[in-house]
Design a protein around this motif. Structure first.
Motif, PDB file in Angstrom:
ATOM      1  N   ILE A 189       0.831  -1.207   0.000  1.00 32.69           N
ATOM      2  CA  ILE A 189       0.000   0.000   0.000  1.00 32.69           C
ATOM      3  C   ILE A 189       0.862   1.252   0.000  1.00 32.69           C
ATOM      4  O   ILE A 189       0.629   2.180  -0.759  1.00 32.69           O
ATOM      5  CB  ILE A 189      -0.954   0.014   1.208  1.00 32.69           C
ATOM      6  N   PHE A 190       1.888   1.266   0.862  1.00 32.08           N
ATOM      7  CA  PHE A 190       2.683   2.476   0.989  1.00 32.08           C
ATOM      8  C   PHE A 190       3.872   2.509   0.018  1.00 32.08           C
ATOM      9  O   PHE A 190       4.673   3.433   0.041  1.00 32.08           O
ATOM     10  CB  PHE A 190       3.147   2.662   2.431  1.00 32.08           C
ATOM     11  N   GLY A 191       3.984   1.462  -0.790  1.00 31.59           N
ATOM     12  CA  GLY A 191       4.930   1.502  -1.897  1.00 31.59           C
ATOM     13  C   GLY A 191       6.394   1.262  -1.560  1.00 31.59           C
ATOM     14  O   GLY A 191       7.273   1.621  -2.322  1.00 31.59           O
ATOM     15  N   LYS A 205       8.556  -1.024  -2.018  1.00 29.25           N
ATOM     16  CA  LYS A 205       8.722  -2.293  -2.730  1.00 29.25           C
ATOM     17  C   LYS A 205      10.022  -2.989  -2.392  1.00 29.25           C
ATOM     18  O   LYS A 205      10.172  -4.188  -2.596  1.00 29.25           O
ATOM     19  CB  LYS A 205       8.636  -2.044  -4.229  1.00 29.25           C
ATOM     20  N   GLU A 233     -16.740  -9.096  18.422  1.00 33.84           N
ATOM     21  CA  GLU A 233     -15.991  -8.413  17.362  1.00 33.84           C
ATOM     22  C   GLU A 233     -14.590  -9.013  17.230  1.00 33.84           C
ATOM     23  O   GLU A 233     -14.120  -9.284  16.128  1.00 33.84           O
ATOM     24  CB  GLU A 233     -15.910  -6.926  17.701  1.00 33.84           C
ATOM     25  N   MET A 267      -3.787  -7.196  -3.298  1.00 35.11           N
ATOM     26  CA  MET A 267      -4.128  -5.854  -2.810  1.00 35.11           C
ATOM     27  C   MET A 267      -5.364  -5.897  -1.913  1.00 35.11           C
ATOM     28  O   MET A 267      -5.395  -5.300  -0.831  1.00 35.11           O
ATOM     29  CB  MET A 267      -4.389  -4.983  -4.042  1.00 35.11           C
ATOM     30  N   ILE A 325      -5.546  -4.898   2.120  1.00 36.79           N
ATOM     31  CA  ILE A 325      -6.424  -3.882   2.711  1.00 36.79           C
ATOM     32  C   ILE A 325      -7.346  -4.521   3.746  1.00 36.79           C
ATOM     33  O   ILE A 325      -7.526  -4.007   4.849  1.00 36.79           O
ATOM     34  CB  ILE A 325      -7.231  -3.153   1.610  1.00 36.79           C
ATOM     35  N   VAL A 350      -5.508  -5.030   6.924  1.00 37.41           N
ATOM     36  CA  VAL A 350      -5.321  -3.823   7.741  1.00 37.41           C
ATOM     37  C   VAL A 350      -6.615  -3.476   8.476  1.00 37.41           C
ATOM     38  O   VAL A 350      -6.604  -3.154   9.668  1.00 37.41           O
ATOM     39  CB  VAL A 350      -4.856  -2.636   6.875  1.00 37.41           C
ATOM     40  N   ILE A 351      -7.749  -3.570   7.787  1.00 34.07           N
ATOM     41  CA  ILE A 351      -9.031  -3.256   8.444  1.00 34.07           C
ATOM     42  C   ILE A 351      -9.251  -4.198   9.627  1.00 34.07           C
ATOM     43  O   ILE A 351      -9.524  -3.768  10.752  1.00 34.07           O
ATOM     44  CB  ILE A 351     -10.199  -3.416   7.448  1.00 34.07           C
ATOM     45  N   THR A 362      -6.836  -3.534  12.479  1.00 33.35           N
ATOM     46  CA  THR A 362      -7.199  -2.318  13.225  1.00 33.35           C
ATOM     47  C   THR A 362      -8.301  -2.652  14.215  1.00 33.35           C
ATOM     48  O   THR A 362      -8.248  -2.287  15.386  1.00 33.35           O
ATOM     49  CB  THR A 362      -7.731  -1.240  12.261  1.00 33.35           C
ATOM     50  N   LEU A 363      -9.316  -3.359  13.708  1.00 34.13           N
ATOM     51  CA  LEU A 363     -10.479  -3.637  14.549  1.00 34.13           C
ATOM     52  C   LEU A 363     -10.138  -4.539  15.726  1.00 34.13           C
ATOM     53  O   LEU A 363     -10.417  -4.215  16.872  1.00 34.13           O
ATOM     54  CB  LEU A 363     -11.595  -4.266  13.707  1.00 34.13           C
ATOM     55  N   ALA A 403     -10.220  -2.843  24.085  1.00 40.65           N
ATOM     56  CA  ALA A 403     -11.593  -2.462  24.442  1.00 40.65           C
ATOM     57  C   ALA A 403     -12.267  -3.503  25.335  1.00 40.65           C
ATOM     58  O   ALA A 403     -13.223  -3.192  26.035  1.00 40.65           O
ATOM     59  CB  ALA A 403     -12.417  -2.251  23.176  1.00 40.65           C
ATOM     60  N   PRO A 428      -8.320   1.118  23.639  1.00 40.91           N
ATOM     61  CA  PRO A 428      -8.322   0.491  22.308  1.00 40.91           C
ATOM     62  C   PRO A 428      -7.267   1.100  21.381  1.00 40.91           C
ATOM     63  O   PRO A 428      -6.559   0.375  20.687  1.00 40.91           O
ATOM     64  CB  PRO A 428      -9.727   0.784  21.778  1.00 40.91           C
ATOM     65  N   TRP A 432     -11.397   3.028   6.421  1.00 43.08           N
ATOM     66  CA  TRP A 432     -10.095   2.422   6.100  1.00 43.08           C
ATOM     67  C   TRP A 432      -9.923   2.062   4.614  1.00 43.08           C
ATOM     68  O   TRP A 432      -8.919   2.426   4.020  1.00 43.08           O
ATOM     69  CB  TRP A 432      -9.871   1.208   6.982  1.00 43.08           C
ATOM     70  N   LEU A 476      -7.016   3.742   2.662  1.00 47.14           N
ATOM     71  CA  LEU A 476      -5.901   2.916   2.197  1.00 47.14           C
ATOM     72  C   LEU A 476      -5.888   2.849   0.676  1.00 47.14           C
ATOM     73  O   LEU A 476      -4.823   2.886   0.055  1.00 47.14           O
ATOM     74  CB  LEU A 476      -6.002   1.512   2.788  1.00 47.14           C
ATOM     75  N   TYR A 511      -2.899   4.017  -1.605  1.00 46.85           N
ATOM     76  CA  TYR A 511      -2.382   3.142  -2.660  1.00 46.85           C
ATOM     77  C   TYR A 511      -2.401   3.872  -4.003  1.00 46.85           C
ATOM     78  O   TYR A 511      -1.421   3.844  -4.754  1.00 46.85           O
ATOM     79  CB  TYR A 511      -3.228   1.870  -2.719  1.00 46.85           C
ATOM     80  N   THR A 546       0.328   6.435  -4.063  1.00 45.33           N
ATOM     81  CA  THR A 546       1.611   5.758  -4.263  1.00 45.33           C
ATOM     82  C   THR A 546       1.778   5.368  -5.727  1.00 45.33           C
ATOM     83  O   THR A 546       2.815   5.615  -6.340  1.00 45.33           O
ATOM     84  CB  THR A 546       1.678   4.489  -3.394  1.00 45.33           C
ATOM     85  N   GLU A 602       4.425   6.775  -8.466  1.00 43.66           N
ATOM     86  CA  GLU A 602       5.277   5.879  -9.242  1.00 43.66           C
ATOM     87  C   GLU A 602       5.122   6.151 -10.722  1.00 43.66           C
ATOM     88  O   GLU A 602       6.090   6.204 -11.474  1.00 43.66           O
ATOM     89  CB  GLU A 602       4.908   4.425  -8.954  1.00 43.66           C
TER      90      GLU A 602
END
Lengths: 391, 350
Positions: free
Chosen positions: A77-79, A81, A131, A170, A174, A177-178, A181-182, A189, A208, B273, B277, B281, B284, B288
């Protein structure tokens, strides 16, 4: 197959013998647990329903498996590589970590075969634990799918399925990450419901957020720490791509860790300031809180920052296990040390030998499975037949 | 508790709490349970510590007989809590040294908004219409989060059952209530220290009793507001509830309210999110792409410049060569002309 030969020749190494003893002891305790009940092997009580099987196996297991989502997010995601070669080891560690968390839960809950009830049978949607359970269940599946290409490359002949999985990288990242996070935050929590039981220095509405933030630097530190260990033990398995970028990655992760830890420290102080809880610092629990926050967050954070500035890998590799211990300490404090702090000391909890054996047993199983996989599957190197792949 | 009502209150509490942090307290008593919900009032001034309630509880719930008989009052010398074999226990306290002991009865308080029900991830606890908080062992997984959540440390666990352990706690004698009978303990009390009735009425009785006996009671009905209120409520003699081991740190906020904020964050995270995100992406990727394009443009420009330079040089060389050629041709022509001239002159001479 040289690895096989080598292994067969040296089966009785000190490490293997210790692992064997732990496994044997673990099996004995397992039999006791499922024939005589939790009471026969644990120090759990009506006042202390959660012990180290939750405090260590679940809370620490999940936090320390956060390297999966942090590394894959950094890369895809943040590149970043350059860190590509580190993704597979991190995903494998995370997958095994979560699998072992679920495995360990089977010891702790009263009727483990009902663990799927909250998901498929009757949902307690008002519960934070619901959850957590749902997210862990889905995330374990996601991690399995993220890990699967390595296994398919090893087995061979599943290129079609592997191709599909690579295409959805991809989406899986994602989703990871979701879900992270939860449930990382929800583990904190869980304790929001018991303000009267958790010491005010640890109980804050930020709990939390603190669990989530600390999972990030826990994950980054575990990747650094685990990379250092793997380098020592599995160096022959690593390819040039892994080795070239390995030091750059450690330095970059040290930098990220230092920043997040600084933010976490600020939040810790804000938590005290918001409810004006400074006076608790001058009690016994206050000293312990400072020991945790200064000794295991501020200091390793400083080491990371200096290590990054001076490109001092030695310092960074020292800060990583230090931070990891700090995370374990924090989770122990929230779930055990500062929990039930008002109870008289006779009613407080201390783990039994049986509980410690099972926790060691679970960790040992994890290490052995990790070793089994990395000595066989393309984790530290790119499979020769899939050189062109970007996964 | 009716689920819909419960959720509504949860939502209201969350919204009020988020929008008006300063006045969130005002919204806390919005829910007062089913109007006819019952409860029990325990008056420690009247209680004589006879343990008849314990014996009755043991009998009606068919619990195992304890090691020491249920009428053995020496048991009161140690402070106890509820456990799997005892849904209720009586403890003895000496709030004022040298004076008579005071007794407190402990059992499930049947909260108006129960922490256990809110915490259970398989919905095994329910606040029923009668007011009783009831437990369904057929779905219980045994995670024991209810025990972590309960502010009164009431639920106990069958730690010595290998495969069928249950959470054990007072049921307010729900089966007996449905038959129109009194709870076992209330029926057995010889001193009317236990009084059964609608919670609303019991609150009035409690406050009347405080008013009718000036100086006798602590001016507080424990359970009226603690953790959002409980179906069991208590009266204690002066000096304090704390002297009888009551937890005075609980506050008025109900358990569901404590976690509603965290749960409300779930859809926010799940919604924000992916967008965030995905955006990162995309940024990014775009960076690039732009870098790639700029690189390509630079390379193209360099190539173009190089080829232009080369071309210019070539044409220059060509031009030079042309000039040189011309000159050479001119020289040759001149030479030839001169030679011809000479020849002609020579011929004439010969």
């Amino acid at each position: 197959m040289t690895a096989e030969h080598k292994k067969r020749g040296t089966l009785f190494t000190p490490g293997n013998i210790i692992a064997g003893i732990i496994l044997a002891a673990g099996l004995v305790v397992t039999v006791m647990r499922f024939t005589m009940g939790l009471g026969s092997v644990t120090n759990l009580s009506d006042n202390n329903p959660w012990g180290i099987w939750i405090g260590f196996d679940l809370l620490c297991g999940v936090a320390l498996a956060a390297g999966g989502y942090t590394t894959s997010a950094a890369c895809y995601i943040f590149g970043f590589k350059r860190f590509h070669a580190a993704v597979r080891p991190a995903i494998l560690t995370a997958f095994l970590g979560y699998a072992l968390v679920v495995f360990a839960l089977h010891f702790d809950v009263g009727r483990p075969w009902r663990l799927v009830y909250p998901i498929f049978y009757q949902q307690g949607t008002t519960s934070v634990l619901f959850e957590v359970g749902l997210c862990v269940f889905i995330y374990l599946t996601v991690l399995f799918l993220e890990y699967l290409p390595a296994a398919l490359e090893w087995l061979g002949g599943f290129d079609k399925y592997r191709g599909i999985l690579i295409k959805v990288t991809m989406v899986l990242t994602i989703l990871g990450v979701i879900l992270s996070t939860l449930h990382q935050s929800s583990l904190g929590a869980l304790y929001l419901i018991a303000p009267s039981k958790l010491h005010p220095l640890w109980y804050t509405p930020y709990l939390p957020l603190m669990f989530f933030l600390s999972s990030m630097f826990a994950g980054l530190s575990m990747v650094i720490f685990e990379g250092t260990l793997s380098h020592r033990n599995f160096h022959h398995k690593m390819d040039d791509e892994y080795n070239t970028n390995y030091e750059t990655l450690q330095i970059a992760f040290a930098r990220g860790s230092a920043w997040i830890m600084a933010g976490y420290l600020a939040m810790k102080l804000l938590g005290l300031a918001m409810d004006n809880r400074w006076h608790y610092l001058f009690t016994g629990f206050g000293v312990w809180w400072l020991f945790e926050v200064i000794g295991f967050v501020a200091l390793p954070c400083y080491c990371y920052a200096v290590g990054y500035r001076d490109k001092n890998l030695g310092l960074i590799r020292l800060a990583a296990p230090w931070t990891v211990i700090g995370i374990v300490l924090n989770r122990f404090d929230v779930s055990l040390v500062a929990f039930n702090w008002r109870l008289p000391s006779v009613d407080r909890y201390f783990p039994s030998v049986g509980e410690i054996i099972i926790s060691l047993f679970v960790v040992t199983v994890g290490v052995l499975v990790f070793r089994f996989i990395v000595t066989r599957m393309p984790i530290f190197y790119t499979h020769p037949a899939y050189k062109d792949s970007s996964h | 508790m009716r689920r819909r009502q419960f959720l509504k209150i949860l939502g209201l509490g969350g919204v009020a709490g988020a929008a008006l942090p300063g006045t969130a307290g005002a919204a806390r008593f919005a829910y007062d349970g089913s109007p006819d919900a019952v409860g029990v009032l325990h008056d420690s001034v009247r209680c004589i510590g006879c343990r008849k309630c314990e014996a009755a509880c043991n009998k009606v719930n068919e619990l195992p007989k304890p090691a020491k008989p249920l009428d053995d009052l020496s048991v009161l010398d140690t402070t106890r809590r509820t456990h799997a074999d005892a849904y209720t226990i009586v403890n003895k306290y000496f709030p004022e040294p040298g004076k008579n002991p005071v007794f407190r009865k402990i059992q499930c308080n049947h909260c108006m908004e129960p922490a256990c029900a809110s915490a259970c991830f398989v919905h095994a606890f329910k606040k029923s219409e009668t007011g009783a908080v009831v437990y369904d062992p057929t779905v219980c997984v045994g995670c024991r989060y209810c025990m972590v959540a309960c502010p009164f440390n009431i639920p106990a666990y069958e730690y010595h059952k290998a495969l069928t352990p249950r959470v054990m706690k007072c049921t307010l004698c729900q089966p007996r209530l449905l038959e129109g009978k009194l709870p076992g303990c209330v029926e057995a009390c010889p001193k009317e220290a236990l009084q059964y009735g609608k919670r609303r009425d019991l609150l009035n009785i409690a406050w009347d009793r405080i008013g009718a006996n000036p100086g006798r009671y602590v001016e507080h009905v424990y359970g009226e507001r603690e953790m959002g209120g409980t179906s069991w409520i208590y009266l204690a003699p002066k000096p304090s509830f704390a002297a009888l081991g009551f937890d005075e740190h609980l506050g008025d906020t109900s358990a569901p309210e404590l976690t509603s904020g965290a749960l409300a964050a779930v859809p926010a995270v799940a919604g924000v999110w992916p967008v965030l995100l995905g955006g990162i992406y995309a940024i990014t990727k775009r960076k690039e792409k732009i870098a790639e394009e700029e690189k390509k443009a630079a390379v193209d420009a360099a190539i173009a410049k190089a080829s232009a330079d080369a071309e210019a040089k070539l044409s220059e060389e060509l031009a030079k060569a042309e000039v040189a050629n011309k000159r050479r041709i001119e020289v040759e022509v001149k030479k030839a002309l001169e030679a011809a001239h000479k020849e002609a002159e020579g011929g004439e001479d010969a």
